[in-house]
Design a protein around this motif. Structure first.
Motif, mmCIF file in Angstrom:
data_model
loop_
_atom_site.group_PDB
_atom_site.id
_atom_site.type_symbol
_atom_site.label_atom_id
_atom_site.label_comp_id
_atom_site.label_asym_id
_atom_site.label_seq_id
_atom_site.Cartn_x
_atom_site.Cartn_y
_atom_site.Cartn_z
ATOM 1 N N LEU A 1 39.860 47.071 41.653
ATOM 2 C CA LEU A 1 39.962 48.396 42.400
ATOM 3 C C LEU A 1 41.057 49.305 42.123
ATOM 4 N N LEU A 2 42.290 48.572 41.572
ATOM 5 C CA LEU A 2 43.512 49.510 41.519
ATOM 6 C C LEU A 2 43.771 49.780 40.252
ATOM 7 N N VAL A 3 43.050 49.358 39.044
ATOM 8 C CA VAL A 3 43.391 49.909 37.843
ATOM 9 C C VAL A 3 43.431 51.416 37.566
ATOM 10 N N ASN A 4 42.317 51.893 37.895
ATOM 11 C CA ASN A 4 41.886 53.148 37.697
ATOM 12 C C ASN A 4 42.767 54.215 38.421
ATOM 13 N N TRP A 5 43.329 53.690 39.692
ATOM 14 C CA TRP A 5 44.001 54.465 40.642
ATOM 15 C C TRP A 5 45.807 54.418 39.958
ATOM 16 N N MET A 6 46.078 52.922 39.917
ATOM 17 C CA MET A 6 47.478 52.748 39.533
ATOM 18 C C MET A 6 47.937 52.950 37.936
ATOM 19 N N TYR B 1 42.577 54.785 23.857
ATOM 20 C CA TYR B 1 43.247 55.677 24.816
ATOM 21 C C TYR B 1 42.951 54.961 25.944
ATOM 22 N N LEU B 2 44.207 54.730 26.828
ATOM 23 C CA LEU B 2 44.257 54.159 28.285
ATOM 24 C C LEU B 2 44.588 55.256 29.228
ATOM 25 N N GLU B 3 43.727 55.452 30.182
ATOM 26 C CA GLU B 3 43.901 56.456 31.389
ATOM 27 C C GLU B 3 45.291 56.022 31.923
ATOM 28 N N PRO B 4 46.200 56.869 32.164
ATOM 29 C CA PRO B 4 47.411 56.653 32.865
ATOM 30 C C PRO B 4 47.256 56.314 34.392
#
Lengths: 516, 154
Positions: free
Chosen positions: B90-95, B142-145
């Motif tokens: 749940l949090l990986v894209n947000w954080m 590439y990892l989205e920050p």
């Protein structure tokens, strides 16, 4: 052909290409060892890096990564019972029990030698027979492929435990059911998606494999913690590795299964659609059926035969799967499908014309595969003690790290966080099924073969105007179906046969007693 | 009467097969496709029938033994780890990858029984940074920050 081989050899021995093999094998081993990151992911991760390279160097690098990842995946199967890819699921059946007995070194050495033999024999067979084998697989029709898939699925009976055949069959059906989720490949209609966008492409194989093996296995160790003293002893034994040397008797024991499985694996790998996974399952099943007495009982408990057979078969099949890719342009497995994408990105269309238009590329890939096998044996075997250091990480740290590798392994392929949540849900179902003693491997096999099975059945039925007569009209189809029926029903009929045998013996003894 | 694990398994599969078979009728067909020898519904309906047959056989032949004892299972840490993984999703894209991974590791180390918070935090940070560096700098992924990063940096 000889000119082509010489051109390929000169390309493969170029310093740059030799370096690519070494780098590929090392990077592949490292990535393959991480549970969740199997050969498909490893090669997919390499594609952007190879754009700046020559086509031959790029493809040689990816072939090295492929071999290295399978070797690395075997190591993680043996050491932590978390198969990095589907082809090494069977390796864990006997490899991990050996590691738990303090013979991790021996298990890894057997895996390395068997892989080397399988890969070497595969490369030699590929060199000699590639064109001929390609023409043989060309003669296969949809009905034969369908029967071959059924045979592959029936192998579940061979590796399921006593009284588990029905459960294995049911899990295969579940795998086939899961394979039907998503967009239908022939008509493009949605099936069982319930309007969810994330389900339109169906379930990801990696996601299912990680959820049902790596995640579920790790959480089972949390759910059922063994006696702390035993666990410490076990961990100590595993970290000590034990000897890497094999005795003469052990070499003798594994020699025949390794040779048999190499040939079987190569043949299975050549057939499009039937890759290293089926080869390893079939080889294990065959060796288990061939074994007698105590040797048979050892399967699943740490049998060297049970370890050598799938290891040689999966490497030989990996080599074999390049035949349909390079000669027909049909990917023989998920990994070669990714390689097909890479070839097309280079502007090279694999197929019969590639053999004529790019002989140096065609043969350099084949020759570099052999080099890859040598490098894996020379470089990676001495690295085993260092790889095994992973096991000395304390459990409170190791468990979360394996969980993290598993979930990020899936996340890094799709970058879809929904996949992580689906994975957790599937893992919960898998835990429940494990507690009810249902085997997980047949489900994965059903899932892998589901799409191809349906495609070939559809084609066979359409050609036969809806009649099932293709099952007995084509000798090859009939042979495959008959073997499948024998493999599947023999464990079910065995109790009846044993009972009648015991009764006959009793009658004989009774008659003897009466005669006296 | 005690229900054996075979019968429980059989019952679960029966329900699954019935559910699957029921929804197989929702698969859309092109007009006239019902007369084709093979439609997108053919295999699912065949599988549902096989599943129902196998489930009934398993329920009929299942013994009365209940081998799996749920009493000895350590549910709590396993359930907490499952919740932690779900929360990570749940949090990986947000954080963002780094922050979410550090938090996931610290929480999981704690669930697994690590009592030294400082040590757990140091290991989690070092491991996450090394893993992030491997992914972004070596493997060029590439990892989205994360949205949180974009908030703070406008």
């Amino acid at each position: 052909m000889l000119d082509g081989i010489l051109a390929g050899l000169s390309t493969a021995v170029m310093p740059m290409n030799l370096m690519m093999v070494i780098v590929g094998c090392l990077v592949g081993t490292f990535i393959g060892m991480l549970p969740g990151l199997g050969p498909i992911t490893a090669i997919a991760l390499m594609i952007p890096l190879t754009y700046s390279l020559e086509p031959s160097s790029g493809l040689i690098l990816m072939a090295g990564v492929y071999y290295g990842a399978i070797f690395g995946a075997s190591s993680s199967s043996i050491l932590i019972n978390a198969p990095g890819c589907s082809a090494t699921v069977v390796t864990a059946f006997d490899g991990n029990p050996l590691a738990k007995k303090g013979q991790a070194g021996k298990a890894l050495a057997v895996a390395a030698y068997a892989s080397f033999t399988g890969g070497t024999l595969g490369a030699i067979m590929l060199l000699i027979a590639a064109p001929a084998l390609a023409s043989v697989s060309l003669s296969f029709q949809s009905a034969d492929y369908f029967a071959l898939m059924v045979l592959g699925l029936s192998a579940v009976a061979a590796f399921s435990g006593k009284g588990q055949v029905l459960k294995a069959v049911m899990m295969t059906i579940v795998g086939l059911m899961l394979a039907t989720v998503g967009t239908d490949r022939s008509e493009g209609v949605e099936r069982f998606t319930f309007g969810q966008l994330d389900l339109i492409d169906g379930f990801s194989f990696l996601l299912l494999a990680m959820a049902t093996f790596a995640l579920a296995e790790t959480l089972m160790s949390v759910l059922k913690p063994e006696n702390p003293n035993n666990s410490a002893t076990e961990q100590k034994m595993m970290s000590e590795l034990g000897s890497l040397k094999l005795t003469k008797q052990e070499v003798k024991t594994v020699a025949a299964p390794t040779l048999r499985s190499s040939f079987l694996g190569f043949f299975v790998g050549v057939l499009p659609g039937a890759g290293a996974t089926i080869a390893s399952f079939l080889a294990y099943g065959v060796e288990r059926n061939l074994a007698k007495g105590d040797a048979k009982k050892q399967f699943g408990e740490g049998s060297l035969k049970g370890l050598a057979a799938p290891e040689s078969a999966n490497n030989a099949a990996s080599t074999g799967s390049f035949v349909p890719l390079l000669t027909l342009g049909i990917p023989g497995s998920g990994t070669t499908a990714v390689l097909l994408g890479a070839l097309i990105a280079y502007g090279i269309q694999p197929g019969p014309r590639m053999y004529i238009e790019h002989p140096d590329l065609f043969w350099s890939i084949i020759i570099s595969m052999y080099f890859g096998n040598v490098i894996l044996l020379i470089l990676n075997l001495p690295l085993i003690p260092y790889l095994a250091k992973l096991l000395s990480i304390p459990r409170p740290y190791l468990v979360p790290m394996i969980l993290l590798f598993s979930i990020t392994g899936v996340y890094l392929v799709s970058f879809n966080s929904m996949d992580i949540m689906i994975m957790v849900a599937i893992c919960m179902a898998a835990l429940g099924l494990r507690l009810l003693n249902f085997p997980m491997a047949p489900m994965l096999l059903g899932f892998i073969l589901g799409g191809m099975l349906e495609d070939n059945l559809r084609r066979a039925l359409l050609i036969g105007d809806g009649e099932l007569s293709f099952l007995w009209e084509r000798p090859l189809t009939l042979t495959f179906i008959s073997i499948a029926a024998m493999v599947l029903f023999s464990p079910l009929l065995r109790p009846l046969w044993e009972r009648s045998k015991a009764r006959a013996e009793y009658e004989k003894a009774k008659q003897k007693a009466a005669a006296k | 009467m005690q229900i054996s694990n075979q019968r429980i398994g059989g019952l679960i599969f029966l329900l699954l097969s019935l559910f699957y078979g029921y929804f197989s009728y929702d698969i859309p067909l092109f007009p006239g496709a019902e007369y084709e020898p093979f439609t997108p519904r053919t295999l699912p309906q065949f599988l549902a029938l096989c599943g129902i047959a196998c489930s009934i056989i398993l329920m009929l032949t299942g013994g009365s033994d209940f081998r799996t004892s749920v009493k000895h299972l350590v549910w709590r840490p396993a359930a907490k780890l499952l919740v932690a993984m779900f929360a990570y999703g749940l949090l990986v894209n947000w954080m963002g990858f780094v922050l979410a991974t550090i938090i996931f590791l610290v929480v999981s180390f704690r669930i697994m029984g690590e009592t030294q918070h400082k040590k757990a935090l140091v290991v989690a940070i070092l491991f996450t940074v090394a893993f992030w560096a491997l992914l972004t700098h070596v493997l060029d992924i590439y990892l989205e920050p994360g949205q949180l990063w974009h908030w703070f940096n406008g």
